[in-house]
Design a protein around this motif. Structure first.
Motif, mmCIF file in Angstrom:
data_model
loop_
_atom_site.group_PDB
_atom_site.id
_atom_site.type_symbol
_atom_site.label_atom_id
_atom_site.label_comp_id
_atom_site.label_asym_id
_atom_site.label_seq_id
_atom_site.Cartn_x
_atom_site.Cartn_y
_atom_site.Cartn_z
ATOM 1 N N ILE A 1 10.529 5.029 -30.987
ATOM 2 C CA ILE A 1 10.982 3.654 -30.886
ATOM 3 C C ILE A 1 11.739 3.422 -29.589
ATOM 4 C CG2 ILE A 1 11.077 3.342 -33.372
ATOM 5 C CD1 ILE A 1 14.108 3.677 -33.191
ATOM 6 N N LYS A 2 11.854 2.150 -29.231
ATOM 7 C CA LYS A 2 12.620 1.723 -28.067
ATOM 8 C C LYS A 2 13.703 0.769 -28.556
ATOM 9 C CE LYS A 2 8.949 -0.151 -26.402
ATOM 10 N NZ LYS A 2 8.008 -0.903 -25.601
ATOM 11 N N SER A 3 14.550 0.346 -27.649
ATOM 12 C CA SER A 3 15.619 -0.575 -28.038
ATOM 13 C C SER A 3 15.064 -1.925 -28.482
ATOM 14 C CB SER A 3 16.594 -0.772 -26.868
ATOM 15 O OG SER A 3 15.906 -1.300 -25.750
ATOM 16 N N THR A 4 13.831 -2.241 -28.098
ATOM 17 C CA THR A 4 13.229 -3.524 -28.479
ATOM 18 C C THR A 4 12.385 -3.438 -29.750
ATOM 19 O OG1 THR A 4 11.342 -3.051 -27.041
ATOM 20 C CG2 THR A 4 13.139 -4.348 -26.093
ATOM 21 N N THR A 5 12.238 -2.250 -30.319
ATOM 22 C CA THR A 5 11.432 -2.072 -31.523
ATOM 23 C C THR A 5 12.128 -2.708 -32.725
ATOM 24 O OG1 THR A 5 10.603 0.013 -30.647
ATOM 25 C CG2 THR A 5 10.299 -0.364 -32.996
ATOM 26 N N LYS A 6 11.359 -3.408 -33.534
ATOM 27 C CA LYS A 6 11.896 -4.028 -34.744
ATOM 28 C C LYS A 6 11.484 -3.190 -35.950
ATOM 29 C CE LYS A 6 11.757 -8.552 -32.735
ATOM 30 N NZ LYS A 6 10.861 -9.625 -32.404
ATOM 31 N N ALA A 7 12.347 -3.092 -36.934
ATOM 32 C CA ALA A 7 12.076 -2.287 -38.119
ATOM 33 C C ALA A 7 10.799 -2.729 -38.822
ATOM 34 C CB ALA A 7 13.261 -2.355 -39.084
ATOM 35 N N GLN A 8 10.542 -4.014 -38.853
ATOM 36 C CA GLN A 8 9.346 -4.541 -39.515
ATOM 37 C C GLN A 8 8.076 -3.941 -38.919
ATOM 38 O OE1 GLN A 8 9.373 -6.432 -42.212
ATOM 39 N NE2 GLN A 8 7.161 -6.494 -42.341
ATOM 40 N N GLN A 9 8.093 -3.607 -37.624
ATOM 41 C CA GLN A 9 6.923 -3.027 -36.975
ATOM 42 C C GLN A 9 6.573 -1.666 -37.566
ATOM 43 O OE1 GLN A 9 8.676 -3.369 -33.055
ATOM 44 N NE2 GLN A 9 7.055 -4.780 -32.437
ATOM 45 N N LEU B 1 6.697 -0.941 -40.697
ATOM 46 C CA LEU B 1 6.143 -1.113 -42.028
ATOM 47 C C LEU B 1 4.701 -1.596 -41.974
ATOM 48 C CD1 LEU B 1 9.240 -2.819 -43.659
ATOM 49 C CD2 LEU B 1 8.553 -0.426 -43.810
ATOM 50 N N TYR B 2 4.485 -2.738 -41.341
ATOM 51 C CA TYR B 2 3.139 -3.302 -41.326
ATOM 52 C C TYR B 2 3.153 -4.533 -40.440
ATOM 53 C CZ TYR B 2 -1.226 -5.294 -43.051
ATOM 54 O OH TYR B 2 -2.482 -5.807 -43.156
ATOM 55 N N GLU B 3 2.144 -4.673 -39.627
ATOM 56 C CA GLU B 3 1.982 -5.892 -38.845
ATOM 57 C C GLU B 3 0.616 -6.481 -39.152
ATOM 58 O OE1 GLU B 3 2.621 -5.601 -34.669
ATOM 59 O OE2 GLU B 3 4.775 -5.506 -34.897
ATOM 60 N N TYR B 4 0.596 -7.708 -39.555
ATOM 61 C CA TYR B 4 -0.648 -8.393 -39.881
ATOM 62 C C TYR B 4 -1.019 -9.270 -38.702
ATOM 63 C CZ TYR B 4 -4.034 -11.289 -42.310
ATOM 64 O OH TYR B 4 -5.177 -11.935 -42.687
ATOM 65 N N ASP B 5 -2.134 -8.985 -38.106
ATOM 66 C CA ASP B 5 -2.615 -9.745 -36.966
ATOM 67 C C ASP B 5 -3.799 -10.583 -37.429
ATOM 68 O OD1 ASP B 5 -3.521 -10.758 -34.594
ATOM 69 O OD2 ASP B 5 -3.694 -8.817 -33.578
ATOM 70 N N ALA B 6 -3.519 -11.825 -37.795
ATOM 71 C CA ALA B 6 -4.555 -12.699 -38.357
ATOM 72 C C ALA B 6 -5.694 -12.932 -37.377
ATOM 73 C CB ALA B 6 -3.933 -14.026 -38.780
ATOM 74 N N VAL B 7 -5.390 -13.087 -36.098
ATOM 75 C CA VAL B 7 -6.438 -13.336 -35.112
ATOM 76 C C VAL B 7 -7.420 -12.170 -35.073
ATOM 77 C CG1 VAL B 7 -6.912 -13.704 -32.661
ATOM 78 C CG2 VAL B 7 -4.971 -14.859 -33.745
ATOM 79 N N SER B 8 -6.911 -10.944 -35.065
ATOM 80 C CA SER B 8 -7.795 -9.770 -35.048
ATOM 81 C C SER B 8 -8.619 -9.667 -36.323
ATOM 82 C CB SER B 8 -6.982 -8.486 -34.872
ATOM 83 O OG SER B 8 -6.439 -8.432 -33.583
ATOM 84 N N VAL B 9 -7.999 -9.982 -37.445
ATOM 85 C CA VAL B 9 -8.718 -9.920 -38.717
ATOM 86 C C VAL B 9 -9.875 -10.918 -38.713
ATOM 87 C CG1 VAL B 9 -8.552 -10.371 -41.199
ATOM 88 C CG2 VAL B 9 -6.779 -9.046 -40.050
ATOM 89 N N PHE B 10 -9.599 -12.144 -38.282
ATOM 90 C CA PHE B 10 -10.661 -13.151 -38.261
ATOM 91 C C PHE B 10 -11.730 -12.825 -37.228
ATOM 92 C CE2 PHE B 10 -7.396 -15.943 -40.292
ATOM 93 C CZ PHE B 10 -8.065 -16.072 -41.495
ATOM 94 N N ALA B 11 -11.335 -12.265 -36.087
ATOM 95 C CA ALA B 11 -12.322 -11.867 -35.079
ATOM 96 C C ALA B 11 -13.232 -10.780 -35.618
ATOM 97 C CB ALA B 11 -11.608 -11.403 -33.813
ATOM 98 N N THR B 12 -12.652 -9.810 -36.315
ATOM 99 C CA THR B 12 -13.446 -8.728 -36.904
ATOM 100 C C THR B 12 -14.386 -9.269 -37.975
ATOM 101 O OG1 THR B 12 -11.678 -7.154 -36.474
ATOM 102 C CG2 THR B 12 -13.315 -6.514 -38.124
ATOM 103 N N LEU B 13 -13.887 -10.153 -38.833
ATOM 104 C CA LEU B 13 -14.731 -10.759 -39.870
ATOM 105 C C LEU B 13 -15.867 -11.559 -39.244
ATOM 106 C CD1 LEU B 13 -12.103 -11.955 -42.493
ATOM 107 C CD2 LEU B 13 -13.783 -10.135 -42.749
#
Length: 95
Positions: A59-67, A69-81
């Motif tokens: 991690i870096k000082s800019t890393t967020k804890a939520q990262q 756990l899981y990041e949902y990238d809707a644009v990538s999901v829709f592009a893949t679909l």
């Protein structure tokens, strides 16, 4: 099973208490410290003693804890679909 250190890592009583509390509560344990103080070695020895895989996350000082756990990238999901649907359509029309 209680962690009390290993032949390669001598854990203080306070550290043993913190590690065992995290294990018992099934919660993560944040280890902070200067470089070279044994944080990674503790993680490696603990994983080995528990018979589990060590997953490292640098991690870096800019890393967020939520990262972590899981990041949902809707644009990538829709592009893949969209690509899957195009491939399916092409396959269906050429058959």
């Amino acid at each position: 099973m209680a962690f009390s250190g290993t032949s390669n890592y001598i854990a203080t009583k306070d550290l043993q208490l913190a590690v065992n509390a995290a294990i018992t509560l099934e919660r993560p344990l944040l280890i902070k410290g200067e470089p070279g103080t044994g944080k990674t070695m503790l993680a490696e020895e603990l994983a080995e003693s528990l018979g589990t895989e060590l997953i490292q996350w640098h991690i870096k000082s800019t890393t967020k804890a939520q990262q972590g756990l899981y990041e949902y990238d809707a644009v990538s999901v829709f592009a893949t679909l969209n690509l899957v649907m195009i491939a399916f359509t092409i396959s269906a029309t050429t058959s």
